[in-house]
Design an enzyme around this catalytic site. Structure first.
Site, PDB file in Angstrom:
ATOM      1  N   ASP A   9       0.831  -1.190   0.000  1.00  0.00           N
ATOM      2  CA  ASP A   9       0.000   0.000   0.000  1.00  0.00           C
ATOM      3  C   ASP A   9       0.873   1.249   0.000  1.00  0.00           C
ATOM      4  O   ASP A   9       2.031   1.226   0.441  1.00  0.00           O
ATOM      5  CB  ASP A   9      -0.909   0.018   1.227  1.00  0.00           C
ATOM      6  CG  ASP A   9      -1.930  -1.107   1.216  1.00  0.00           C
ATOM      7  OD1 ASP A   9      -2.244  -1.607   0.118  1.00  0.00           O
ATOM      8  OD2 ASP A   9      -2.421  -1.475   2.290  1.00  0.00           O
ATOM      9  N   LYS A  10       0.315   2.344  -0.463  1.00  0.00           N
ATOM     10  CA  LYS A  10       1.058   3.595  -0.565  1.00  0.00           C
ATOM     11  C   LYS A  10       1.784   3.934   0.734  1.00  0.00           C
ATOM     12  O   LYS A  10       2.972   4.295   0.721  1.00  0.00           O
ATOM     13  CB  LYS A  10       0.103   4.728  -0.940  1.00  0.00           C
ATOM     14  CG  LYS A  10       0.746   6.110  -0.936  1.00  0.00           C
ATOM     15  CD  LYS A  10      -0.273   7.192  -1.233  1.00  0.00           C
ATOM     16  CE  LYS A  10       0.372   8.577  -1.157  1.00  0.00           C
ATOM     17  NZ  LYS A  10      -0.609   9.658  -1.427  1.00  0.00           N
TER      18      LYS A  10
END
Length: 331
Positions: free
Chosen positions: A150-151
């Site tokens: 995830d970012k």
């Protein structure tokens, strides 16, 4: 043993445009796509079937169907047209490279860096950076990225530099033999480790979120306690499957959401007697407290076991030190 094919053009650093090979008599009676899978193991069977359907495979000068049987001895001309290229463009973005050889690249992704271009993040991603660092990755699906973070999750990612490496890593993911271990700081106190076996799917009420739901895809997460604090627990988490937001969703499912997770975590919990410094550290932590700390796979060519580890990033170390200082002051 079947005779392996040889590249007749190699202008793209390991990505031959055409191969000429012959069907070994030992493969007589096999389907064409099955025989090709034996001869060209670096390409998946589905990819070879696409090439047959496109007319990119000539058997003794003519096209055949994927289900046609081979007799042995036929000459095969195989045009290895690259996978469909994306619109992702190369951009000069710094990469923190942990390991590299002719097949693999392992990078340390910082929190805040998106892995693939998507709505809201059309560029400035890890994929853009990889295409700038190694332009030939344009010939590998998704620039060689086979798993994601995830970012706002930091940590290790392995990238395939060749079609053979890509197929190998995908196979290892499907066999669940690609090892991924995380450090996760969660709210609340966990007494012991355990396993969460709960299917994950799209949240029907909030489509940008995932949730544990009947009919979702199987998802298994293993965790063990690494360190306990007054109101939090540091876990070592190992993924058996790799669903979107899996650790975040599974932790909230057992009512121990990740610290800093604005999507799934809710309001931060403060330990009793938390001073201004710790309260600010917990309430202001800008991301989910999740770090991909260890990664392992089998080397695509040699089969040797490979393993990498990455220390905790500075923001997570500072938060943990604040929790330790509070616990020390409280004793």
């Amino acid at each position: 043993m079947p005779v392996r094919g040889f590249g007749v053009k190699d202008a793209d650093r390991g990505f031959p445009a055409e191969r000429c090979l012959h069907i070994d008599p030992a493969l007589a009676g096999r389907r064409l796509d099955q025989a090709l899978a034996e001869l060209v193991p670096e390409y998946s069977r589905s990819r070879l079937q696409q090439l047959i359907d496109q007319g990119s495979v000539l058997v003794d000068g003519t096209t055949r169907r994927r289900r046609d049987k081979v007799g042995g001895g036929e000459e095969i001309r195989l045009r290895l047209a690259p996978e469909s290229r994306s619109t992702c463009v190369a951009q000069p973005i710094d990469l923190d490279i942990v390991f590299e050889d002719d097949q693999l690249l392992v990078v340390a992704k910082p929190a805040g860096l998106v892995v693939h271009p998507a709505a809201g993040n059309r560029d400035g991603t890890l994929q853009n950076a990889l295409l700038h660092y190694l332009p030939q990755l344009d010939q590998v699906p998704r620039a060689g990225i086979v798993h994601r973070l995830d970012k706002d999750t930091s940590g290790l990612l392995v990238v395939a530099k060749t079609p053979l490496a890509h197929k190998s890593l995908v196979d290892q993911l499907q066999r669940r033999s690609l090892y991924r271990e995380y450090c996760a700081l969660v709210q609340g106190i966990l007494i012991a480790g355990g396993t969460i076996d709960a299917p994950i799917g799209r949240d029907p009420l909030r489509r940008t979120r995932m949730t544990v739901i009947a009919g979702g895809r199987p998802a298994v997460t293993h965790y063990r306690v690494r360190e306990r604090f007054d109101a939090h627990t540091l876990l070592t988490v190992r993924l058996q499957t790799g669903r979107t937001h899996q650790i975040r969703v599974h932790m909230v499912h057992i009512r121990h959401p990740l610290v800093g997770d604005r999507t799934y975590g809710g309001r931060p919990r403060l330990p009793r007697g938390a001073g201004a410094r710790l309260s600010e550290a917990l309430q202001g932590f800008p991301r989910q407290a999740l770090h991909a700390a260890a990664l392992g796979c089998d080397h695509p060519l040699t089969g040797a076991a490979m393993h990498w580890e990455l220390p905790l990033p500075g923001d997570l170390r500072e938060l943990l030190n604040s929790l330790r200082e509070h616990d020390g002051d409280a004793t």
